[in-house]
Design a protein around this motif. Structure first.
Motif, mmCIF file in Angstrom:
data_model
loop_
_atom_site.group_PDB
_atom_site.id
_atom_site.type_symbol
_atom_site.label_atom_id
_atom_site.label_comp_id
_atom_site.label_asym_id
_atom_site.label_seq_id
_atom_site.Cartn_x
_atom_site.Cartn_y
_atom_site.Cartn_z
ATOM 1 N N GLN A 154 0.830 -1.207 0.000
ATOM 2 C CA GLN A 154 0.000 0.000 0.000
ATOM 3 C C GLN A 154 0.866 1.258 0.000
ATOM 4 O OE1 GLN A 154 -2.878 -1.285 -0.430
ATOM 5 N NE2 GLN A 154 -2.452 -3.295 0.471
ATOM 6 N N CYS A 155 2.009 1.203 0.669
ATOM 7 C CA CYS A 155 2.941 2.340 0.629
ATOM 8 C C CYS A 155 3.399 2.607 -0.802
ATOM 9 C CB CYS A 155 4.152 2.063 1.514
ATOM 10 S SG CYS A 155 3.816 2.023 3.287
ATOM 11 N N VAL A 156 3.686 1.537 -1.534
ATOM 12 C CA VAL A 156 4.118 1.689 -2.922
ATOM 13 C C VAL A 156 2.973 2.214 -3.779
ATOM 14 C CG1 VAL A 156 4.903 0.412 -4.949
ATOM 15 C CG2 VAL A 156 5.944 -0.023 -2.724
ATOM 16 N N ALA A 157 1.747 1.764 -3.515
ATOM 17 C CA ALA A 157 0.591 2.289 -4.252
ATOM 18 C C ALA A 157 0.445 3.789 -4.008
ATOM 19 C CB ALA A 157 -0.677 1.554 -3.833
ATOM 20 N N MET A 158 0.659 4.235 -2.776
ATOM 21 C CA MET A 158 0.603 5.664 -2.486
ATOM 22 C C MET A 158 1.683 6.421 -3.242
ATOM 23 S SD MET A 158 -0.369 5.873 1.593
ATOM 24 C CE MET A 158 0.581 7.363 1.794
ATOM 25 N N LEU A 159 2.883 5.841 -3.299
ATOM 26 C CA LEU A 159 3.971 6.507 -4.017
ATOM 27 C C LEU A 159 3.683 6.597 -5.510
ATOM 28 C CD1 LEU A 159 7.059 5.016 -2.178
ATOM 29 C CD2 LEU A 159 6.442 7.447 -2.281
ATOM 30 N N GLN A 533 1.021 -12.005 0.432
ATOM 31 C CA GLN A 533 1.253 -11.721 -0.989
ATOM 32 C C GLN A 533 0.364 -10.590 -1.472
ATOM 33 O OE1 GLN A 533 -1.193 -14.820 -3.498
ATOM 34 N NE2 GLN A 533 -0.472 -15.845 -1.625
ATOM 35 N N VAL A 534 0.717 -10.066 -2.641
ATOM 36 C CA VAL A 534 -0.114 -9.085 -3.317
ATOM 37 C C VAL A 534 0.119 -9.221 -4.810
ATOM 38 C CG1 VAL A 534 1.578 -7.191 -3.343
ATOM 39 C CG2 VAL A 534 -0.880 -6.682 -3.233
ATOM 40 N N ASN A 535 -0.945 -9.000 -5.576
ATOM 41 C CA ASN A 535 -0.851 -9.055 -7.031
ATOM 42 C C ASN A 535 -0.558 -7.653 -7.559
ATOM 43 O OD1 ASN A 535 -1.797 -9.018 -9.905
ATOM 44 N ND2 ASN A 535 -2.224 -11.161 -9.455
ATOM 45 N N LEU A 536 0.447 -7.543 -8.410
ATOM 46 C CA LEU A 536 0.826 -6.230 -8.943
ATOM 47 C C LEU A 536 -0.305 -5.582 -9.722
ATOM 48 C CD1 LEU A 536 4.492 -6.847 -10.138
ATOM 49 C CD2 LEU A 536 3.748 -5.396 -8.242
ATOM 50 N N ASN A 537 -1.112 -6.377 -10.399
ATOM 51 C CA ASN A 537 -2.241 -5.812 -11.138
ATOM 52 C C ASN A 537 -3.227 -5.136 -10.188
ATOM 53 O OD1 ASN A 537 -1.370 -6.799 -13.721
ATOM 54 N ND2 ASN A 537 -2.042 -8.823 -13.088
ATOM 55 N N ASP A 538 -3.428 -5.736 -9.013
ATOM 56 C CA ASP A 538 -4.324 -5.131 -8.031
ATOM 57 C C ASP A 538 -3.726 -3.857 -7.453
ATOM 58 O OD1 ASP A 538 -6.120 -7.167 -8.439
ATOM 59 O OD2 ASP A 538 -5.463 -8.344 -6.711
ATOM 60 N N LEU A 539 -2.410 -3.856 -7.252
ATOM 61 C CA LEU A 539 -1.760 -2.639 -6.758
ATOM 62 C C LEU A 539 -1.906 -1.493 -7.759
ATOM 63 C CD1 LEU A 539 1.625 -3.548 -5.012
ATOM 64 C CD2 LEU A 539 -0.449 -2.617 -3.982
ATOM 65 N N VAL A 540 -1.758 -1.802 -9.034
ATOM 66 C CA VAL A 540 -1.912 -0.779 -10.068
ATOM 67 C C VAL A 540 -3.348 -0.262 -10.082
ATOM 68 C CG1 VAL A 540 -1.915 -0.367 -12.551
ATOM 69 C CG2 VAL A 540 -0.013 -1.600 -11.496
ATOM 70 N N ALA A 541 -4.317 -1.170 -9.965
ATOM 71 C CA ALA A 541 -5.725 -0.764 -9.953
ATOM 72 C C ALA A 541 -6.015 0.144 -8.761
ATOM 73 C CB ALA A 541 -6.624 -2.000 -9.921
ATOM 74 N N ALA A 542 -5.492 -0.242 -7.584
ATOM 75 C CA ALA A 542 -5.688 0.590 -6.396
ATOM 76 C C ALA A 542 -5.058 1.964 -6.592
ATOM 77 C CB ALA A 542 -5.088 -0.105 -5.175
#
Length: 557
Positions: A154-159, A533-542
Motif C-alpha cells: 500500500q505504501c508503494v501504491a501511495m507513491l 502476498q499481493v498481485n501487482l495488477n491489483d496494486l496498479v488498480a488501487a
C-alpha cells in the motif's frame, strides 16, 4: 490534442513504471521492519525503509522540500488510544520503555503536495510488519513476503499515486482541487502510535482520509473494533491444578462469549457480523495475538498406557465436534494452491504412557479467521474431550513435548476479540474478563479446587481499538466509489465496514466530522500469514483509484 485524466492514469500500465513499482516494493520488503526490544535496531530499520520512500518521493516531486520527517510526540502516552510499547520489554526492563525512550529518534514521514487549496485529502499507510520476517520473492505478477499486502504494498501504491498526481501537472495541466498529505507511519501493528502522533498534530488536519490496507479493492467507510487480550495463569494460586487444561477451558469460555457478542451485533455496515474471537499464542506456540494460530503441540501423560486406537477415536470425535462448529478446512480448497487449506488435522504418537499430539491449522489475519483454521481452538476441543472422559486417565498435560511430565507452573495466552460499533471497548473488555474468570472457576470446581482470583489475570494493554462507522452515502464516500468504478474495479452495494481494525479508527475519533475510508489491494487471509502476498495488477488498480480521487475530489467546492 491535450492529454486527459484517463491518459494520465494509463501511465500506470506502462511496463517501465510497473517494473519500477516492483523494484521499489522488493526493496521495501527486504527491510525487516518487525519491532522488538532492540530499539536501536528498530529505529535503523525504520529509517532505512523511510529513506527508500523519501528517495522515491523526491524523485517524483523533483524536490525534497515537501518531504518531512515528523518525530513521534511522546505526549501521546497520555491519550486513551496510546498503546504501551510492549515489544521493548526485556528481562532487565520487564516494564518496557515509556514513550519518550521508546520513540526517541523515531519518526513518521509526511509528503505534502499543494493543490488548489479547496480542502485537504490525506492518505495513510504503515511501514511496520508483524513477525516473523519473510523475505520477498516474485512469482509472475504476485509478490510474496512480509508486508507485501500489509502494508508495504500500500505504501508503494501511495507513491505511485503521488507520481501520477505530479505527472498530471505537466502532462495534462491538472492540479488537485485539494491539498494532499501522504503519510507513511510506523508502529501500526503494535497499536497505532505512529498514526496517533500525526492525528494529534493539527498541522495535518484533513477533510477526508484514505487509509490504505488489504481490503481486496473493496471500499469500506467503517472498521470493526478489536482488543487484544493477555491471559496469565499463575499455578501458585492453585498448586496441582493442570494449567494446560485450565487454559483450554478458558479458550472455550472465551469462544462462547465471543459467539454471544456476535449474536448481539446488528449493524447496517456489518450485516455479515465480522466479530471474531482469535487465540494467537498459547505458551510457546504462536506468533502474534492477531494471527490465527496454525500449530500447537502438547504431550499427555496417562495413568496407564492408552489403547492407541481408542485414543485416536477420542481425538477424532473431538476434531469432528470442532469441525461441526468451525468447518473442516481439510475439505476446503485453498484458492491460491488448489490444495486443501489444511492437509490433515493432527499427528499422534503413542509410546508407553505418553502421547505426543501435534495439531495443525491455517494461519492468517484474525479478520479472516472464518477462512482460516485456529489450532489453539482445535486443540482445546481435544484436550477438553480427553479431560472430560474419566476413562481416559489423563495424569498430566504439557505444552513442551520434551518435558511431558513437567506441567507448566505458569502459562500465558494471547489473542484478540473483534466487535462492532454496537458495543463499546469497555463493555467488551469487562465481558471477556468475566468469561475468563467464570470458565476458570468452573474448571476448578469440577476438580475440587478452590478458585483463587490470583489464578487468572487478564489484561488489555496492547491493541485496544474502538469500532467506528461513517455515512456510506456522504459526498466523499460516493465520490471515491465512483473513482473506483471509473478505473474498472467493480463495487458491490451496499457498502460494508472493514472486517478488521486499523489506524483508521484513530483518525475517526480525532476528526469526527471528517470522512475516513479504508481501501487497498491484497486479501486479509494473506496478511500476517506465511503466504503473505499481493498481485501487482491489483496494486496498479488501487493506485489508479487513489490517484483519480486525489485529482478530482473537492472537499470544499
Amino acid at each position: 490534442m491535450s492529454a486527459t485524466l484517463d491518459d494520465v492514469l494509463g501511465v500506470a500500465d506502462q511496463p517501465d513504471l510497473r517494473a519500477s513499482m516492483l523494484h521499489l516494493l522488493i526493496d521495501l520488503l527486504r527491510v525487516d521492519t518487525t519491532v522488538g526490544p532492540d530499539i536501536e535496531r528498530v529505529r535503523l530499520r525504520e529509517e532505512q525503509a523511510l529513506d527508500l520512500i523519501a528517495q522515491a518521493a523526491e524523485t517524483f516531486l523533483g524536490t525534497w522540500r515537501a518531504i518531512e520527517r515528523v518525530p513521534i510526540d511522546p505526549r501521546i502516552e497520555s491519550h486513551p488510544y496510546y498503546t504501551p510499547a510492549h515489544y521493548t520489554k526485556t528481562a532487565e526492563r520487564p516494564g518496557g520503555l515509556g514513550a519518550a525512550e521508546a520513540y526517541a529518534g523515531r519518526s513518521n514521514l509526511v509528503v505534502r503536495v499543494p493543490g488548489q487549496g479547496r480542502g485537504v485529502v490525506a492518505l495513510n499507510a504503515h511501514i511496520d510488519v508483524v513477525a516473523p520476517y519473510i523475505p520477498p520473492r516474485v512469482e509472475g505478477d504476485v509478490v510474496f513476503g512480509r508486508g507485501a499486502c500489509d502494508d508495504k504494498g500500500q505504501c508503494v501504491a501511495m507513491l505511485l499515486a503521488l507520481y501520477l498526481v505530479e505527472h498530471a501537472r505537466w502532462m495534462a495541466n491538472l492540479l488537485p482541487p485539494a491539498d494532499l498529505i501522504f503519510e507513511f507511519v510506523i508502529d501500526e501493528e503494535p497499536g497505532g502510535n505512529g498514526s496517533l502522533s500525526l492525528a494529534l498534530d493539527r498541522r495535518f488536519a484533513f477533510d477526508v482520509m484514505l487509509v490504505l490496507e488489504a481490503t481486496t479493492l473493496v471500499v469500506h467507510p467503517g472498521n470493526r473494533g478489536a482488543v487484544w487480550y493477555r491471559l496469565e495463569l499463575d499455578g501458585s494460586a492453585a498448586p496441582g491444578l493442570d494449567l494446560v487444561g485450565l487454559a483450554t477451558a478458558i479458550v472455550l469460555g472465551l469462544e462462547r462469549e465471543g459467539a454471544a457478542i456476535k449474536a448481539e451485533s446488528t449493524h447496517l455496515l456489518f450485516p455479515h457480523r465480522p466479530v471474531q474471537t482469535c487465540h494467537g499464542i498459547i505458551g510457546p506456540w504462536g506468533k502474534h495475538p492477531s494471527a490465527v494460530n496454525d500449530h500447537v503441540e502438547f504431550a499427555v501423560t496417562f495413568d496407564d498406557a492408552p489403547d492407541a486406537r481408542l485414543l485416536r477415536a477420542r481425538v477424532d470425535a473431538a476434531i469432528a465436534a470442532y469441525c461441526a462448529a468451525y468447518g473442516d478446512k481439510t475439505k476446503e480448497a485453498d484458492p491460491e494452491t488448489g490444495r486443501p487449506k489444511v492437509d490433515h488435522h493432527y499427528d499422534l504418537t503413542v509410546a508407553g504412557r505418553m502421547a505426543h499430539l501435534v495439531v495443525h491449522g491455517k494461519a492468517g489475519h484474525m479478520g479472516a479467521i472464518l477462512r482460516c483454521d485456529n489450532a489453539i481452538t482445535k486443540a482445546a476441543y481435544v484436550i477438553h474431550a480427553l479431560e472430560a472422559n474419566p476413562g481416559a486417565g489423563v495424569r498430566a498435560l504439557s505444552l513442551d513435548p520434551a518435558r511431558p511430565t513437567e506441567p507448566p507452573r505458569s502459562l500465558v495466552l494471547e489473542g484478540g476479540q473483534g466487535f462492532l460499533p454496537t458495543h463499546s471497548l469497555d463493555e467488551i473488555t469487562q465481558r471477556l474478563r468475566r468469561a475468563a474468570a467464570a470458565a476458570a472457576e468452573a474448571y476448578c470446581c469440577g476438580r475440587g479446587v478452590a478458585f483463587q482470583p490470583g489464578l487468572v489475570a487478564m489484561s488489555f494493554e496492547k491493541l485496544h481499538n474502538d469500532a467506528f462507522a461513517r455515512d456510506p452515502n456522504s459526498p466523499a464516500v460516493r465520490a471515491f466509489v465512483q473513482c473506483v468504478r471509473d478505473v474498472g474495479i467493480p463495487v458491490e452495494e451496499p457498502l460494508r465496514g472493514f472486517d478488521v481494525s486499523c489506524d483508521a479508527r484513530i483518525f475517526a475519533r480525532e476528526y469526527p466530522h471528517s470522512d475516513i475510508i479504508t481501501f487497498g489491494a491484497g486479501a486479509l487471509e494473506h496478511a500476517h500469514s506465511a503466504q503473505e502476498q499481493v498481485n501487482l495488477n491489483d496494486l496498479v488498480a488501487a493506485t489508479k483509484a487513489v490517484a483519480r480521487f486525489a485529482l478530482t475530489y473537492e472537499p470544499r467546492p
